[in-house]
Design a protein around this motif. Sequence first.
Motif, PDB file in Angstrom:
ATOM      1  N   ALA A  50      25.588 -90.301  22.763  1.00 20.69           N
ATOM      2  CA  ALA A  50      26.081 -90.744  24.056  1.00 20.69           C
ATOM      3  C   ALA A  50      25.230 -91.883  24.602  1.00 20.69           C
ATOM      4  N   VAL A  51      25.914 -92.893  25.144  1.00 19.07           N
ATOM      5  CA  VAL A  51      25.236 -93.973  25.848  1.00 19.07           C
ATOM      6  C   VAL A  51      24.845 -93.428  27.215  1.00 19.07           C
ATOM      7  N   VAL A  52      23.599 -93.688  27.628  1.00 21.61           N
ATOM      8  CA  VAL A  52      23.077 -93.096  28.861  1.00 21.61           C
ATOM      9  C   VAL A  52      22.456 -94.161  29.753  1.00 21.61           C
ATOM     10  N   LYS A  53      22.359 -93.814  31.020  1.00 20.57           N
ATOM     11  CA  LYS A  53      21.640 -94.658  31.981  1.00 20.57           C
ATOM     12  C   LYS A  53      20.189 -94.186  32.005  1.00 20.57           C
ATOM     13  N   ASN A  54      19.272 -95.134  31.962  1.00 21.03           N
ATOM     14  CA  ASN A  54      17.856 -94.812  31.826  1.00 21.03           C
ATOM     15  C   ASN A  54      17.307 -93.982  32.984  1.00 21.03           C
ATOM     16  N   THR A  55      17.601 -94.359  34.221  1.00 18.05           N
ATOM     17  CA  THR A  55      17.027 -93.634  35.362  1.00 18.05           C
ATOM     18  C   THR A  55      17.570 -92.207  35.433  1.00 18.05           C
ATOM     19  N   LEU A  56      18.868 -92.055  35.176  1.00 18.16           N
ATOM     20  CA  LEU A  56      19.451 -90.704  35.211  1.00 18.16           C
ATOM     21  C   LEU A  56      18.914 -89.857  34.061  1.00 18.16           C
ATOM     22  N   THR A  57      18.710 -90.483  32.915  1.00 22.98           N
ATOM     23  CA  THR A  57      18.167 -89.770  31.761  1.00 22.98           C
ATOM     24  C   THR A  57      16.734 -89.340  32.014  1.00 22.98           C
ATOM     25  N   ALA A  58      15.946 -90.197  32.666  1.00 21.77           N
ATOM     26  CA  ALA A  58      14.556 -89.846  32.979  1.00 21.77           C
ATOM     27  C   ALA A  58      14.510 -88.645  33.920  1.00 21.77           C
ATOM     28  N   ILE A  59      15.390 -88.629  34.896  1.00 21.20           N
ATOM     29  CA  ILE A  59      15.443 -87.497  35.835  1.00 21.20           C
ATOM     30  C   ILE A  59      15.861 -86.228  35.102  1.00 21.20           C
ATOM     31  N   ALA A  60      16.894 -86.338  34.265  1.00 24.04           N
ATOM     32  CA  ALA A  60      17.391 -85.170  33.528  1.00 24.04           C
ATOM     33  C   ALA A  60      16.337 -84.647  32.560  1.00 24.04           C
ATOM     34  N   ALA A  61      15.620 -85.543  31.900  1.00 23.37           N
ATOM     35  CA  ALA A  61      14.580 -85.114  30.952  1.00 23.37           C
ATOM     36  C   ALA A  61      13.476 -84.361  31.679  1.00 23.37           C
ATOM     37  N   LYS A  62      13.074 -84.851  32.840  1.00 25.01           N
ATOM     38  CA  LYS A  62      12.037 -84.155  33.613  1.00 25.01           C
ATOM     39  C   LYS A  62      12.528 -82.784  34.052  1.00 25.01           C
ATOM     40  N   GLN A  63      13.781 -82.683  34.441  1.00 22.85           N
ATOM     41  CA  GLN A  63      14.327 -81.387  34.851  1.00 22.85           C
ATOM     42  C   GLN A  63      14.400 -80.418  33.671  1.00 22.85           C
ATOM     43  N   ALA A  64      14.578 -80.961  32.476  1.00 21.86           N
ATOM     44  CA  ALA A  64      14.637 -80.117  31.277  1.00 21.86           C
ATOM     45  C   ALA A  64      13.243 -79.823  30.722  1.00 21.86           C
ATOM     46  N   GLY A  65      12.208 -80.409  31.320  1.00 18.91           N
ATOM     47  CA  GLY A  65      10.836 -80.158  30.881  1.00 18.91           C
ATOM     48  C   GLY A  65      10.344 -81.105  29.806  1.00 18.91           C
ATOM     49  N   ILE A  66      10.991 -82.259  29.668  1.00 19.65           N
ATOM     50  CA  ILE A  66      10.595 -83.250  28.661  1.00 19.65           C
ATOM     51  C   ILE A  66      10.013 -84.453  29.376  1.00 19.65           C
ATOM     52  N   GLU A  67       8.751 -84.722  29.129  1.00 17.28           N
ATOM     53  CA  GLU A  67       8.068 -85.829  29.802  1.00 17.28           C
ATOM     54  C   GLU A  67       7.867 -87.042  28.900  1.00 17.28           C
ATOM     55  N   SER A  68       8.074 -86.899  27.612  1.00 17.95           N
ATOM     56  CA  SER A  68       7.651 -87.920  26.657  1.00 17.95           C
ATOM     57  C   SER A  68       8.622 -89.087  26.497  1.00 17.95           C
ATOM     58  N   LEU A  69       9.810 -89.021  27.053  1.00 17.11           N
ATOM     59  CA  LEU A  69      10.793 -90.079  26.843  1.00 17.11           C
ATOM     60  C   LEU A  69      10.684 -91.227  27.834  1.00 17.11           C
ATOM     61  N   ASP A  70       9.910 -91.087  28.892  1.00 19.00           N
ATOM     62  CA  ASP A  70       9.863 -92.098  29.947  1.00 19.00           C
ATOM     63  C   ASP A  70       9.496 -93.481  29.430  1.00 19.00           C
ATOM     64  N   ALA A  71       8.533 -93.582  28.537  1.00 16.97           N
ATOM     65  CA  ALA A  71       8.076 -94.887  28.058  1.00 16.97           C
ATOM     66  C   ALA A  71       9.148 -95.596  27.228  1.00 16.97           C
ATOM     67  N   ASP A  72       9.999 -94.840  26.564  1.00 18.14           N
ATOM     68  CA  ASP A  72      11.020 -95.433  25.696  1.00 18.14           C
ATOM     69  C   ASP A  72      12.322 -95.743  26.414  1.00 18.14           C
ATOM     70  N   LEU A  73      12.463 -95.307  27.639  1.00 17.80           N
ATOM     71  CA  LEU A  73      13.716 -95.518  28.367  1.00 17.80           C
ATOM     72  C   LEU A  73      13.738 -96.901  29.002  1.00 17.80           C
ATOM     73  N   GLY A 107      12.467 -93.192  19.523  1.00 16.77           N
ATOM     74  CA  GLY A 107      11.655 -91.973  19.533  1.00 16.77           C
ATOM     75  C   GLY A 107      12.552 -90.785  19.773  1.00 16.77           C
ATOM     76  N   GLY A 108      11.935 -89.659  20.067  1.00 13.24           N
ATOM     77  CA  GLY A 108      12.741 -88.481  20.322  1.00 13.24           C
ATOM     78  C   GLY A 108      11.914 -87.256  20.610  1.00 13.24           C
ATOM     79  N   VAL A 109      12.603 -86.146  20.614  1.00 19.23           N
ATOM     80  CA  VAL A 109      11.995 -84.851  20.902  1.00 19.23           C
ATOM     81  C   VAL A 109      12.577 -83.845  19.923  1.00 19.23           C
ATOM     82  N   LEU A 110      11.718 -83.024  19.329  1.00 22.97           N
ATOM     83  CA  LEU A 110      12.152 -81.959  18.437  1.00 22.97           C
ATOM     84  C   LEU A 110      11.539 -80.664  18.915  1.00 22.97           C
ATOM     85  N   GLU A 111      12.378 -79.768  19.426  1.00 26.53           N
ATOM     86  CA  GLU A 111      11.958 -78.468  19.931  1.00 26.53           C
ATOM     87  C   GLU A 111      10.774 -78.583  20.891  1.00 26.53           C
ATOM     88  N   GLY A 112      10.870 -79.536  21.820  1.00 28.01           N
ATOM     89  CA  GLY A 112       9.851 -79.703  22.861  1.00 28.01           C
ATOM     90  C   GLY A 112       8.700 -80.611  22.478  1.00 28.01           C
TER      91      GLY A 112
END
Length: 177
Positions: A50-73, A107-112
């Motif tokens: 899915a194509v995503v918007k960076n700011t919304l994705t950053a917010i969603a990632a933080k809500q899901a407990g993922i902090e590592s994607l911010d630099a790549d967004l 980049g990405g995330v695998l099981e946290g």
Amino acid sequence: MARPDKAAAVAELTDAFRDSNAAVLTEYRGLTVAQLKQLRRALSGNATYAVVKNTLTAIAAKQAGIESLDADLQGPSAIAFVTGDPVEAAKGLRDFAKANPALVIKGGVLEGRSLTAAEINTLADLESREVLLAKTAGVLKASLFQAAYLFTAPAAQAARTVDALRAKREESTEEAA
């Protein structure tokens, strides 16, 4: 206050992060709609792209407990949410990126755990889960066969020795007669 459509998009992305066991962030700049459709089809068994918007994705990632994607967004971003085999999804992305250099794996995330682009390529080099399980089963089967052979070897050797003694006795009784 957030607009309802943005709040719904953030909730949907948050659910996608939570429901998937891996997520791979890519840059799709330069890909045509037909190429994106082809990529989605290639990933269809293991992931959704899915194509995503960076700011919304950053917010969603933080809500899901993922902090590592911010630099790549940064720049045009799309995410492959992996619900199947992460190795197969990584292979699909890597192979598509080889054929279409416009796709860049960020980049990405695998099981946290956060992954770099190099780690995702390393993941893609692994064999599939089924192949690894089959190899493990083969090793276990070979070990069991070897153990069974070791347990039966003394009995088989004793039987061969008894048979040789019997043959020798028959031979000596024939010579005596």
